[in-house]
Design an enzyme around this catalytic site. Structure first.
Site, PDB file in Angstrom:
ATOM      1  CG  HIS A 108     114.112 -70.229  65.964  1.00 44.34           C
ATOM      2  ND1 HIS A 108     114.095 -69.024  66.600  1.00 44.34           N
ATOM      3  CD2 HIS A 108     115.231 -70.232  65.193  1.00 44.34           C
ATOM      4  CE1 HIS A 108     115.146 -68.311  66.241  1.00 44.34           C
ATOM      5  NE2 HIS A 108     115.862 -69.040  65.381  1.00 44.34           N
TER       6      HIS A 108
ATOM      7  CB  SER B 277     118.965 -67.795  66.186  1.00 40.88           C
ATOM      8  OG  SER B 277     118.512 -67.158  65.015  1.00 40.88           O
TER       9      SER B 277
ATOM     10  CG  ASP C  11     112.050 -67.779  69.093  1.00 41.83           C
ATOM     11  OD1 ASP C  11     112.088 -69.022  69.096  1.00 41.83           O
ATOM     12  OD2 ASP C  11     112.731 -67.082  68.313  1.00 41.83           O
TER      13      ASP C  11
END
Length: 586
Positions: free
Chosen positions: A310, A427, A343
């Site tokens: 993402h 992230s 992811d």
């Protein structure tokens, strides 16, 4: 003579009110005394006698001889203080120590006193009771002090001439009336004016000698003075040397401490110093500068960078990726491969600037309570280090776009849960253990709410993709450009609300509930069976089962406990891989 002065303000002595000082005419005013008997002062009445008005008996002494007591006033007549020699009733003002010529040398001014007559104004003998008007001891005693009534019974000699001596001259140049002797002075005869001599000194040796301060007191006083002088000197020095304006140019906190500080290699500081050089930050744009994303990553073997899908998904549509290393150097990068279902993504920077690769650990060895460190660029703050522990394992998390508006499927993660602070921008960064080995990839955080304009930060619930799953996906992406999807060959019933997860009873989307050639079919599972446990872990819902299967590598064996017709059964499955990503294990 009569007292011609006004009587106002004067009270006869026979009244009980306090008496004022008696009035006497000065002894040197001879014009009033020559040839005449002196009149008593107005304060004593019209004639001599007892000042109180009592009658006296002639021939007996009207005054008592009392022993002088220095500590009491009772030894003086009429209660008068015996400390004042002027009120002693036995002093003859004419022949006393201060009147008439003295046989010896005079040490002070001589004063004359008025001549007193008999109490009745006649020529009778003096009230001492002796003939000739002499002193009671016939002139053998002389005055050595103004006090009488001593205990020597007349053994003391008088320094002045005796009463009625033949060589005595009248004080006023005339013949002495009343046979050459003078009556005693009236009671309470107080001295007045400058014509009275000071009282003679008291008896010697009657009082204790005055002592000076003790040595201890002097020493203590000296110490107090020295301390006070020292304090005053210090204050004065400060006031003289205090700089103007409140600043002190000579102020200093001393030198800095010297010596190296040793930090253990497994401390947070030691781990951070080894891991930080391998962590990078990413800035991603879609090419039109209308959208952007930021995140973190870490360098692995051969200069590849692992991050979240993402973070770089915008660049897959023609955007640009910029990577900044820990030494603040930047370069561009390209996408090598990405897997929305896990992811995870791998990018290749143009230059690594000698950055060392990070060490990968084994996530299967992680247990709850292990200390961990999260490193990344939260909110664009590069090189941020936070610490915490592993708070849970196998936490099912759906990451990525869970709104359903994206064409890409959401990621199902059986995550490592940590309380290390993870915020947007962390992230793709590494979660490392106490040895500095990567055990997970920070991917998601739990939030209390989200709005269109803001997103809440860390609340102590962060989630990381296990590094064993990351290793397998990264290898697939680098070698083939896409990751293999683990599967067991079943379709789940979404509306089931009982314990465990239930295999569908009817075909869904063109697929049978159980693939006869798949791992589940080969192990004997059938449609409608309820799977209760996977490798001893009780299942709560279907998302948890999907996340657990995707975390396994193809070829891995799992133990399944299921229920059919109310009876529990067990089976062993071998996980296989599917090349095409699907929303659920098949």
């Amino acid at each position: 003579m009569t007292d011609e002065r006004p009587r106002e303000g004067r009270t006869p002595s026979d009244y009980p009110e306090p008496q004022g000082r008696p009035d006497f005419l000065p002894a040197d005013d001879r014009s009033d005394y020559d040839g005449r008997r002196p009149e008593p002062p107005a304060s004593f009445g019209s004639s001599w006698g007892d000042p109180s008005g009592r009658s006296e008996v002639y021939g007996s002494p009207p005054y008592e001889y009392r022993l002088y007591d220095a500590s009491s006033s009772s030894g003086s007549p009429s209660g008068a203080s015996s400390h004042d020699p002027r009120i002693d009733p036995r002093i003859d003002p004419q022949t006393g120590p201060h009147a008439g010529p003295q046989t010896g040398p005079q040490t002070g001014p001589q004063f004359s006193a008025p001549t007193f007559g008999p109490p009745d104004g006649g020529g009778s003998a003096p009230p001492y009771g002796s003939s000739g008007g002499g002193s009671p001891d016939n002139g053998t005693r002389a005055y050595d002090s103004p006090f009488f009534g001593s205990s020597d019974s007349g053994a003391r000699s008088y320094e002045g001439p005796p009463f009625g001596s033949s060589g005595e001259q009248p004080p006023y140049g005339g013949a002495r009336p009343y046979g050459g002797s003078a009556p005693p002075p009236p009671r309470q005869a107080l001295g007045m004016g400058t014509g009275w001599a000071p009282p003679p000194p008291g008896p010697q040796g009657t009082g204790a000698a005055r002592r000076g301060p003790s040595t201890g007191l002097l020493v203590a006083l000296a110490v107090v003075i020295a301390v006070a002088a020292s304090m005053l000197g210090s204050v004065g020095t400060y006031l003289l040397t205090k700089p103007a304006g409140g600043n002190d140019p000579s102020y200093s906190l001393g030198p800095l401490p010297t010596g190296a500080t040793n930090r253990a290699p497994d401390s947070v500081a030691g781990v951070a110093s080894r891991v930080l050089p391998s962590v990078v930050s990413l800035e991603v744009g879609n090419g039109s500068n209308t959208e952007g994303a930021s995140g973190s990553g870490f360098l692995i073997k051969n200069g590849y960078v692992v991050t979240n899908n993402h973070v770089v998904s915008l660049a897959a549509k023609g955007g640009e990726i910029r990577i900044m290393f820990n030494n603040r150097k930047t370069t561009s990068a390209r996408i090598v491969g990405r897997d929305p279902g896990s992811d995870l993504a791998v990018v290749k920077p143009e230059e690594t600037f000698g950055t060392p690769e990070i060490t990968l650990g084994n996530s299967d060895q992680v247990v709850v309570g292990d200390p961990v460190i999260a490193i990344g660029s939260p909110l664009g703050l590069t090189g941020t280090v936070t610490t915490g522990i592993v708070s849970s394992l196998n936490r099912p998390v759906i990451a990525g776009d869970d709104t359903g508006t994206s064409a890409e499927e959401p990621a199902y993660i059986s995550a490592i849960q940590t309380d290390a602070a993870i915020n947007p921008g962390n992230s793709g960064g590494p979660l490392v253990n106490g040895r500095g080995e990567v055990v997970g990839v920070n991917s998601a955080i739990a939030t209390l709410g989200r709005s269109m304009s803001s997103q809440s930060g860390s609340i102590g619930l962060g989630f990381a993709i296990p590094v064993n799953q990351t290793r397998r996906v990264a290898e697939d992406l680098i070698t083939t450009g896409k990751a293999k999807r683990p599967k067991i060959g079943i379709v789940l019933e979404k509306d089931y609300r009982g314990a465990g997860v239930k295999i569908a009873t009817e075909p869904a989307g063109g697929q049978q509930p159980v693939d006869a050639d798949g791992p589940a079919g080969k192990a004997g599972l059938k449609a409608g069976d309820v799977i209760l446990e996977i490798d001893g872990l009780a299942l709560q819902d279907g998302n948890e089962l999907i996340a657990l299967i995707r975390s396994k590598a193809p070829g891995a064996k799992i133990n399944v406990k299921y229920q059919r017709d109310g009876k529990e059964r067990s089976a062993t499955l071998v996980v296989t891989a599917d090349d095409e990503p699907t929303p659920s294990p098949s």
